[in-house]
Design a protein around this motif. Sequence first.
Motif, PDB file in Angstrom:
ATOM      1  N   UNK A 157       0.773  -1.251  -0.075  1.00 46.80           N
ATOM      2  CA  UNK A 157       0.021  -0.133  -0.135  1.00 46.80           C
ATOM      3  C   UNK A 157       0.889   1.300   0.034  1.00 46.80           C
ATOM      4  N   UNK A 158       1.897   1.307   0.849  1.00 51.34           N
ATOM      5  CA  UNK A 158       2.847   2.516   0.981  1.00 51.34           C
ATOM      6  C   UNK A 158       3.567   2.497  -0.480  1.00 51.34           C
ATOM      7  N   UNK A 159       3.939   1.390  -0.982  1.00 50.07           N
ATOM      8  CA  UNK A 159       4.661   1.963  -2.515  1.00 50.07           C
ATOM      9  C   UNK A 159       3.634   2.305  -3.368  1.00 50.07           C
ATOM     10  N   UNK A 160       2.533   1.882  -3.489  1.00 51.59           N
ATOM     11  CA  UNK A 160       1.515   2.393  -4.496  1.00 51.59           C
ATOM     12  C   UNK A 160       1.180   3.616  -4.334  1.00 51.59           C
ATOM     13  N   UNK A 217       2.071   9.537  -5.905  1.00 50.78           N
ATOM     14  CA  UNK A 217       2.708  10.950  -5.353  1.00 50.78           C
ATOM     15  C   UNK A 217       3.866  11.240  -6.262  1.00 50.78           C
ATOM     16  N   UNK A 218       4.707  10.081  -7.011  1.00 49.38           N
ATOM     17  CA  UNK A 218       5.964  10.398  -7.727  1.00 49.38           C
ATOM     18  C   UNK A 218       5.653  10.705  -9.160  1.00 49.38           C
ATOM     19  N   UNK A 271       6.375  12.658 -14.710  1.00 45.06           N
ATOM     20  CA  UNK A 271       5.845  12.998 -15.792  1.00 45.06           C
ATOM     21  C   UNK A 271       6.540  14.561 -16.158  1.00 45.06           C
ATOM     22  N   UNK A 272       7.141  15.454 -15.238  1.00 48.14           N
ATOM     23  CA  UNK A 272       7.493  16.659 -15.469  1.00 48.14           C
ATOM     24  C   UNK A 272       9.037  16.619 -15.953  1.00 48.14           C
ATOM     25  N   UNK A 289       0.233   8.403 -16.199  1.00 47.97           N
ATOM     26  CA  UNK A 289       0.947   7.151 -15.606  1.00 47.97           C
ATOM     27  C   UNK A 289      -0.154   6.215 -14.757  1.00 47.97           C
ATOM     28  N   UNK A 290      -0.008   4.924 -14.896  1.00 50.76           N
ATOM     29  CA  UNK A 290      -0.660   4.132 -13.981  1.00 50.76           C
ATOM     30  C   UNK A 290       0.419   2.934 -13.613  1.00 50.76           C
TER      31      UNK A 290
END
Length: 141
Positions: free
Chosen positions: A93-96, A101-102, A107-108, A122-123
């Motif tokens: 869950x934390x990684x997802x 958040x990343x 994308x930037x 991004x998915x």
Amino acid sequence: MTPERPNRPGAPSRATPFTPQPAASAADAAALRAERLERILLALFRSVVREESTDPGLTGVDLVALRLSLDGAEARIGYALEVPRGEGQGAECEAAEALARAAPLLRARLAEVIDLPVLPSLTFALERVREVPRAPRAGAA
């Protein structure tokens, strides 16, 4: 005048007809471009996650695959997760959440490096979890 001799067995023929190879179709060329772009994007995103991100939720995350949609509007990124034994669910869950958040950072960086007609959304998809032994606690005897 010497008479015409046949070629020795196994020797190349004297007059080899030229047969041009068929040109790659436009579809083949597009597929090769897409595959190359996927490899470039995966390498870029891996680099950003490893070297630029400071989110502790990305510890143990390794981006392993990337597939672009046909129109280039979506990139589906597969990742592997390495977690201490017994912490699988919480770490997943934390990684997802950390990857979500990343996504704006990824994308930037993509927009800075490559000029694409469409900046893909991004998915992320968890592909595998590998449990590793817990690190010993500091000061434990």
